[in-house]
Design a protein around this motif. Structure first.
Motif, PDB file in Angstrom:
ATOM      1  N   ILE A 320       0.733  -1.328  -0.045  1.00  0.00           N
ATOM      2  CA  ILE A 320       0.151  -0.035  -0.073  1.00  0.00           C
ATOM      3  C   ILE A 320       0.763   1.289   0.126  1.00  0.00           C
ATOM      4  CG2 ILE A 320      -1.772   1.272   1.366  1.00  0.00           C
ATOM      5  CD1 ILE A 320      -2.689  -1.434   2.374  1.00  0.00           C
ATOM      6  N   GLY A 321       1.841   1.119   0.799  1.00  0.00           N
ATOM      7  CA  GLY A 321       2.849   2.290   1.147  1.00  0.00           C
ATOM      8  C   GLY A 321       3.352   2.742  -0.404  1.00  0.00           C
ATOM      9  N   ARG A 322       3.933   1.774  -0.950  1.00  0.00           N
ATOM     10  CA  ARG A 322       4.714   2.093  -2.131  1.00  0.00           C
ATOM     11  C   ARG A 322       3.671   2.354  -3.375  1.00  0.00           C
ATOM     12  NH1 ARG A 322       9.778   0.326  -1.234  1.00  0.00           N
ATOM     13  NH2 ARG A 322      10.219  -0.838   0.449  1.00  0.00           N
ATOM     14  N   LEU A 323       2.814   1.577  -3.553  1.00  0.00           N
ATOM     15  CA  LEU A 323       1.693   1.780  -4.480  1.00  0.00           C
ATOM     16  C   LEU A 323       1.294   3.357  -4.503  1.00  0.00           C
ATOM     17  CD1 LEU A 323       0.190   0.524  -6.960  1.00  0.00           C
ATOM     18  CD2 LEU A 323      -1.646   0.156  -5.472  1.00  0.00           C
ATOM     19  N   LEU A 324       0.720   3.879  -3.447  1.00  0.00           N
ATOM     20  CA  LEU A 324       0.036   5.132  -3.281  1.00  0.00           C
ATOM     21  C   LEU A 324       1.225   6.099  -3.139  1.00  0.00           C
ATOM     22  CD1 LEU A 324      -2.869   4.162  -0.852  1.00  0.00           C
ATOM     23  CD2 LEU A 324      -2.854   4.376  -3.495  1.00  0.00           C
ATOM     24  N   PRO A 376     -15.173   4.466   4.771  1.00  0.00           N
ATOM     25  CA  PRO A 376     -13.802   5.226   4.611  1.00  0.00           C
ATOM     26  C   PRO A 376     -14.136   6.536   5.272  1.00  0.00           C
ATOM     27  CG  PRO A 376     -14.337   4.134   2.605  1.00  0.00           C
ATOM     28  CD  PRO A 376     -15.597   4.031   3.479  1.00  0.00           C
ATOM     29  N   ALA A 377     -12.718   7.313   5.657  1.00  0.00           N
ATOM     30  CA  ALA A 377     -12.957   8.698   6.212  1.00  0.00           C
ATOM     31  C   ALA A 377     -11.517   9.366   5.967  1.00  0.00           C
ATOM     32  CB  ALA A 377     -13.313   8.501   7.610  1.00  0.00           C
ATOM     33  N   PRO A 405     -12.047   0.790   6.530  1.00  0.00           N
ATOM     34  CA  PRO A 405     -12.380  -0.317   7.619  1.00  0.00           C
ATOM     35  C   PRO A 405     -12.152  -1.574   6.995  1.00  0.00           C
ATOM     36  CG  PRO A 405     -14.496   0.411   6.772  1.00  0.00           C
ATOM     37  CD  PRO A 405     -13.528   1.234   5.852  1.00  0.00           C
ATOM     38  N   ILE A 406     -11.809  -2.598   7.854  1.00  0.00           N
ATOM     39  CA  ILE A 406     -11.449  -3.827   7.342  1.00  0.00           C
ATOM     40  C   ILE A 406     -12.642  -4.865   8.079  1.00  0.00           C
ATOM     41  CG2 ILE A 406     -10.009  -6.075   7.458  1.00  0.00           C
ATOM     42  CD1 ILE A 406      -7.670  -4.333   7.430  1.00  0.00           C
ATOM     43  N   GLU A 431      -9.417   6.525  -1.025  1.00  0.00           N
ATOM     44  CA  GLU A 431     -10.326   5.403  -0.285  1.00  0.00           C
ATOM     45  C   GLU A 431     -10.798   4.331  -1.337  1.00  0.00           C
ATOM     46  OE1 GLU A 431     -11.251   9.532   1.030  1.00  0.00           O
ATOM     47  OE2 GLU A 431     -10.442   8.864  -0.690  1.00  0.00           O
ATOM     48  N   SER A 432     -11.080   4.459  -2.356  1.00  0.00           N
ATOM     49  CA  SER A 432     -11.450   3.430  -3.302  1.00  0.00           C
ATOM     50  C   SER A 432     -10.202   2.476  -3.500  1.00  0.00           C
ATOM     51  CB  SER A 432     -11.838   3.834  -4.648  1.00  0.00           C
ATOM     52  OG  SER A 432     -10.909   4.397  -5.339  1.00  0.00           O
ATOM     53  N   ARG A 433      -9.046   3.019  -3.819  1.00  0.00           N
ATOM     54  CA  ARG A 433      -7.867   1.799  -3.692  1.00  0.00           C
ATOM     55  C   ARG A 433      -7.435   1.428  -2.604  1.00  0.00           C
ATOM     56  NH1 ARG A 433      -3.262   5.256  -6.893  1.00  0.00           N
ATOM     57  NH2 ARG A 433      -2.358   3.220  -7.234  1.00  0.00           N
ATOM     58  N   LEU A 434      -7.732   2.052  -1.426  1.00  0.00           N
ATOM     59  CA  LEU A 434      -7.328   1.193  -0.232  1.00  0.00           C
ATOM     60  C   LEU A 434      -8.504   0.283   0.165  1.00  0.00           C
ATOM     61  CD1 LEU A 434      -6.337   3.819   2.639  1.00  0.00           C
ATOM     62  CD2 LEU A 434      -5.078   1.984   1.731  1.00  0.00           C
ATOM     63  N   THR A 435      -9.603   0.516  -0.366  1.00  0.00           N
ATOM     64  CA  THR A 435     -10.736  -0.535   0.027  1.00  0.00           C
ATOM     65  C   THR A 435     -10.422  -1.841  -0.472  1.00  0.00           C
ATOM     66  OG1 THR A 435     -12.372   1.366   0.124  1.00  0.00           O
ATOM     67  CG2 THR A 435     -13.161  -0.907  -0.342  1.00  0.00           C
TER      68      THR A 435
END
Length: 827
Positions: A320-324, A376-377, A405-406, A431-435
Motif C-alpha cells: 500500500i505504501g509503495r503503490l500510493l 472510509p474517512a 475499515p476491514i 479511499e477506493s484504492r485502499l478499499t
C-alpha cells in the motif's frame, strides 16, 4: 522599462512621413508629369497606410493628401481654393478613389492577417498536437501550450491552472514575456471575482479588464506580477471541469485590450490540452491499474500460500505504501476495550507506531471515524483533531490521512490508514484504492480464521483423544484429571490457568487438578469453601456454565485469590456425573479482553470426558470391590469347609479308625472272617482319612492360614516332583493376597509337573512399593499356553484384586510366570 509608442501616434507619424516623401517626389516630377498623374502618386500613398493601420487611418490620409495636393500643386497654388468646378470634381474623384483604395487595402490586410493568424494558429496547434501524440509528460505539454498561446495572441503571460479538491487551484504550466509568472505548483484559493474563480463557479469563459479593482487570492497575486487584464477559458476533461487556461496583459506593456475572440481562440488549445490530459490520465490509469493489480496479486499469492497473518499484514502495508506513494501506512485492530492495536506499520512517518503498541480510540481522530461509521474517512488537517492517537499522528508530521475499515464476520475488525506529510490532500481516489486492499486483508483473515478453526478442531480432537486413551486404559482418576487440565490449557490459547474442583457435601471444593503459568498454586488436594461471588460458586448455584469478565467485585476465598493472581476473565463449566453435579473446570486469563464466547462450549467437551472417566472409575471400583468380596467370600467359604471337614468328617473318620483298630485287637484268637472284614474296613477308613485330608489341604491348607505365604510355598515345594528353590522373604500379608499368591505358585508347580519336563524350579516373592511380585521360573521345554483354563482362572482371581498375570514361555526356553498383586488395595 521602455514604454511602447501608441498605435495612433505611430499612424500619424507614418502618414506625415509618407506624405512628405510623396510631396517631394511630386515636386520633382511636376514640370514633366500632368496634375492627374501626380494625384495618382498621392493615391498610392494611401495604400500602405490602409494596409498598416486600417481604413480609418487611410481615410484621414486621403483627406490630408487631397489638401496637400490642392495646396501645393493645383493652381492657384498655396491656397485651399481649387478654382474651377472641374478641379472640384478631380479632388472629389481623388477622395472617393482614395477611400475605395484604402478600404480595399484594409480588407486585403485583414485577409492577410486572418490567413497568417490561421496559419500561425494551425502551426501552433500542430506543434502542441505533436507533443500530445508523442506522449510527452504533462508539464512539458502544459509549458508548450502556454508559450504557443502567448505567442499567438501576443499577450504578456499565460497560465494553465488545475482545480483541486477543497476549493483551491494549482498552477500546472506558465509562460511570461518578461520571465515574471506564477511558478508551477503555486496554489491559490478560488475566491473573489478573478478569472480562475469565475470559471470554477460557472464552467464558462470569463475575463477581468483591470486587476486593480478585482478581489480574491488570485487577484492579489496578479497585482504582484503587474498583470492588468486576463481572459480565461475552461479546460474540460471527460466532461469534468479540470482547470482553466488564462492569458493576461501587463501594466505598461500592452496598450491594446485583449482580443474579443481570445476566448474562442484559447478554446482550440484547451481541447488539445484536455486530450493530452485525458491521454496522460489514461496511460497513468493503465500503469496505476497494472501496478495495483500486481500488488494485489502478490498479496493474494501470500494469502493463498497460507502464510501467517502477521506476514500478510506487513506485506499489505508495504504494498500500500509503495503503490500510493505515501509516507505512512498502518494496519490496526480495534479491540473490545476501545483501544486499537498496531498490527503492521510502514514508512518514515509511522516510526512512532510500533507493531504491538496500543492506542486509545477516544477523541476526534481517523480511527474513531472509521470504527463508528464503518466507512472510509479522511482528515486533511490535524488542527482540529483531538485525542492521544491524533496528537501522536500530528507529531509524526502527518498532514493528510485516509482510513478504510476491514470488516470481518459482520463487524469492523480493523482499519488501514495511509498519510502524507505535505499540505496537499491525498488524491480523491485513495479511499477506493485502499478499499480493495482492505477486502484482500479481510479475505486473508477469513482464510486464516478457517485454517485456525481447522487446526483448533484438530488440536482439540487430539487432546480429547489423548484423554480418552487414558480413560480407555483405565488410568487412575488423578492422572486423568491432571491430563484434562493440561490439555485444556494447551488447546485454549486465550487462557493462562486451568483448574478442576470436586464439590464436597459440606459446602467446600477440593482441588483435583491444576495447570497454568500463574504463580502461587494452591496445591492439589487443598479444600476451599465455596461461597461469595465467583465462578465456582455460580456454577454450584446454577448447575450451568458461568463466567466473570471482571474480578474487581468478586468475593469469597476463590474470588479474592483470583483477583490477587491478576485474573481478569474466568469461565467455569460444570462436571455432571449421572444426574449429580460432581465438580467444575475453571479457566482464567490475565488479559484485559474477555475470554471468547466459545470457551464454554469448548470446555464442555472436556467435562463430558471427565464425567465418563469418573463414571468408569466408580464402576471399576465397584466391580473390583465386588470381585474382592467374591474372592474373600470364596476363601472364607473354603476355610469354613476346611474347618467343617476337620471338626466333623475327619474327626469321625479318626474315631472310626481308632474303633476299628480296637476291634481288631479284641478279636483274639482272631476270627479269621471277622478279622479280615475289620482290617479291610480299617484300610478304607485310613484311605478316606488321607484323601479327606488332601482335599481339605487343596481347598485352603492350614499351613497357609497358620504360617503365611512362606510356609505355604515351602509346603508346595516339599510335595513337588522336581527340586524347587524358594526365595520368599515376606511376612504376613492380607489373607486374600496370601491365598492368591499361594494359588499362583500352586498352579505353576502343577503345570511344571504335568507339562514342563523341567529339572529345576525357582519360586520368589518380593514386596515392592505396595505390590507383591510373585515369580515362578522353570527350565523346561516352554511353549505354555496363557489361555489355559487354570491360568485364566488365576488371571480372573488377580483381576479381582487389581492384579495382573504375565506368562513368558518361548519354545525350548523354559517358562516364567509373573504375578503382581496390589497389597494396599487388597487390604
Amino acid at each position: 522599462m521602455t514604454r511602447r509608442i501608441p498605435r495612433w501616434l505611430r499612424a500619424v507619424l507614418a502618414s506625415a512621413v509618407l506624405l512628405a516623401v510623396v510631396s517631394g517626389v511630386v515636386a520633382l516630377l511636376e514640370p514633366r508629369v500632368p496634375a492627374l498623374g501626380l494625384g495618382v502618386l498621392y493615391l498610392l500613398a494611401v495604400v500602405p497606410i490602409a494596409f498598416a493601420f486600417g481604413a480609418a487611418a487611410a481615410a484621414a490620409v486621403s483627406l490630408a493628401s487631397m489638401v496637400v495636393f490642392s495646396f501645393f500643386f493645383l493652381d492657384p497654388r498655396y491656397t485651399l481654393d481649387p478654382g474651377s468646378a472641374q478641379r472640384w470634381e478631380v479632388l472629389v474623384a481623388f477622395l472617393v478613389s482614395s477611400l475605395v483604395v484604402s478600404e480595399l487595402a484594409a480588407r486585403s490586410r485583414r485577409a492577410v492577417q486572418r490567413s497568417t493568424r490561421l496559419a500561425d494558429e494551425h502551426a501552433a496547434l500542430r506543434r502542441v498536437a505533436t507533443l500530445v501524440a508523442r506522449g510527452d509528460d504533462p508539464p512539458e505539454v502544459f509549458a508548450a501550450v502556454a508559450r504557443e498561446v502567448a505567442m499567438l495572441l501576443g499577450v504578456d503571460a499565460t497560465h494553465m491552472v488545475r482545480f483541486e479538491p477543497g476549493g483551491a487551484a494549482a498552477i500546472a504550466g506558465s509562460w511570461s514575456l518578461h520571465g515574471e509568472h506564477w511558478p508551477v505548483g503555486r496554489r491559490v484559493d478560488l475566491d473573489g471575482d478573478t478569472v480562475i474563480a469565475t470559471v470554477a463557479r460557472t464552467g464558462r469563459p470569463a475575463r477581468v479588464h483591470d486587476y486593480r479593482n478585482a478581489t480574491g487570492d488570485a487577484a492579489r497575486v496578479g497585482r504582484e506580477l503587474g498583470l492588468r487584464s486576463s481572459v480565461g477559458a475552461p479546460i474540460v476533461v471527460d466532461q469534468h471541469l479540470w482547470g482553466v487556461m488564462v492569458v493576461s496583459t501587463s501594466v505598461g506593456h500592452s496598450a491594446h485590450p485583449l482580443p474579443l475572440d481570445a476566448e474562442s481562440r484559447i478554446g482550440a488549445f484547451t481541447e488539445l490540452v484536455a486530450t493530452a490530459i485525458s491521454n496522460v490520465e489514461a496511460r497513468r490509469g493503465l500503469a496505476r491499474l497494472a501496478d495495483e493489480q500486481a500488488a494485489l496479486r502478490r498479496l493474494a499469492t501470500l494469502i493463498a500460500r497460507g502464510v501467517a497473518s502477521a506476514e500478510v499484514f506487513d506485506a499489505a502495508a508495504d504494498e500500500i505504501g509503495r503503490l500510493l506513494g505515501v509516507e505512512f501506512a498502518v494496519i490496526g485492530r480495534f479491540d473490545a476495550d476501545n483501544m486499537v492495536t498496531v498490527l503492521s506499520s510502514w514508512g518514515p512517518l509511522a516510526a512512532g507506531f510500533a507493531v504491538g503498541s496500543r492506542w486509545p480510540i477516544g477523541g476526534d481522530n481517523l480511527a474513531r471515524l472509521v470504527l463508528e461509521t464503518g466507512s472510509p474517512a479522511r482528515i486533511d488537517g490535524y488542527e482540529d483533531a483531538s485525542g492521544e492517537l491524533a496528537r501522536a499522528t500530528e507529531q509524526s508530521g502527518v498532514g493528510s490521512s485516509v482510513g478504510v475499515p476491514i470488516s470481518f464476520e459482520g463487524r469492523v475488525w480493523a482499519g488501514i490508514s495511509v498519510a502524507s506529510s505535505g499540505a496537499d490532500p491525498l488524491p480523491a481516489d485513495t479511499e477506493s484504492r485502499l478499499t480493495r486492499f482492505a477486502e484482500l486483508v479481510a479475505t486473508a483473515m477469513s482464510n486464516a480464521q478457517a485454517r485456525a478453526e481447522v487446526q483448533r478442531l484438530a488440536d482439540e480432537q487430539s487432546s480429547l483423544r489423548r484423554v480418552a486413551t487414558l480413560i480407555a486404559r483405565e488410568s487412575r482418576a488423578e492422572d486423568v484429571f491432571a491430563a484434562v487440565a493440561e490439555e485444556v490449557l494447551r488447546v485454549l490459547d486465550d487462557v493462562e490457568i486451568a483448574r478442576m474442583y470436586r464439590y464436597e457435601p459440606d459446602g467446600t471444593a477440593t482441588l483435583v487438578a491444576d495447570a497454568g503459568s500463574l504463580d502461587a498454586r494452591i496445591g492439589v488436594g487443598t479444600r476451599v469453601r465455596v461461597e461469595g461471588r465467583n465462578v465456582s460458586a455460580l456454577v454450584r448455584e446454577t448447575g450451568r456454565a458461568a463466567r466473570l469478565d471482571d474480578h474487581e467485585d468478586a468475593t469469597g476465598s476463590l474470588g479474592v485469590r483470583a483477583r490477587e493472581l491478576g485474573v481478569r476473565s474466568a469461565v467455569g463449566a460444570p462436571i455432571v456425573v449421572g444426574d449429580r453435579l460432581w465438580g467444575v473446570i475453571i479457566v482464567g486469563s490475565k488479559r484485559p479482553a474477555p475470554l471468547p464466547p466459545t470457551i464454554e462450549t469448548r470446555i464442555t467437551e472436556f467435562t463430558e470426558l471427565v464425567a465418563t472417566s469418573i463414571s468408569n472409575v466408580q464402576a471399576r471400583t465397584e466391580v473390583a470391590a465386588s470381585r474382592a468380596r467374591v474372592v474373600a467370600a470364596a476363601d472364607e467359604e473354603r476355610r469354613r469347609v476346611v474347618r467343617d471337614l476337620h471338626d466333623g468328617a475327619q474327626q469321625r473318620l479318626v474315631h472310626t479308625i481308632v474303633t476299628l483298630k480296637l476291634a481288631r485287637r479284641t478279636l483274639a484268637p482272631p476270627d479269621k472272617p471277622a478279622a479280615e472284614l475289620v482290617a479291610e474296613a480299617l484300610e478304607h477308613a485310613t484311605r478316606a482319612h488321607v484323601e479327606l485330608r488332601d482335599l481339605a489341604h487343596g481347598i485352603l491348607p492350614s499351613v497357609l492360614t497358620q504360617g503365611g505365604l512362606r510356609a505355604g510355598v515351602d509346603a508346595l515345594a516339599s510335595r513337588a516332583p522336581v527340586p524347587v528353590d524358594v526365595d520368599v522373604p515376606v511376612g504376613r500379608l492380607p489373607t486374600a493376597v496370601e491365598a492368591t499368591a499361594y494359588f499362583v505358585v500352586s498352579e505353576a508347580l502343577t503345570n511344571v509337573a504335568k507339562h514342563a519336563r523341567a529339572g529345576h524350579v525357582e519360586v520368589s516373592a518380593r514386596l515392592d512399593d505396595g505390590t507383591l511380585a510373585v515369580r515362578v521360573r522353570d527350565d523346561g521345554i516352554g511353549g505354555a499356553r496363557p489361555g489355559g483354563s487354570g491360568l485364566t482362572g488365576l488371571a480372573d482371581r488377580l483381576a479381582a484384586l487389581d492384579g495382573e498375570l504375565r506368562v513368558e514361555s518361548p519354545a525350548a526356553g523354559g517358562t516364567i510366570l509373573m504375578a503382581a498383586i496390589p497389597v494396599a488395595h487388597a487390604a
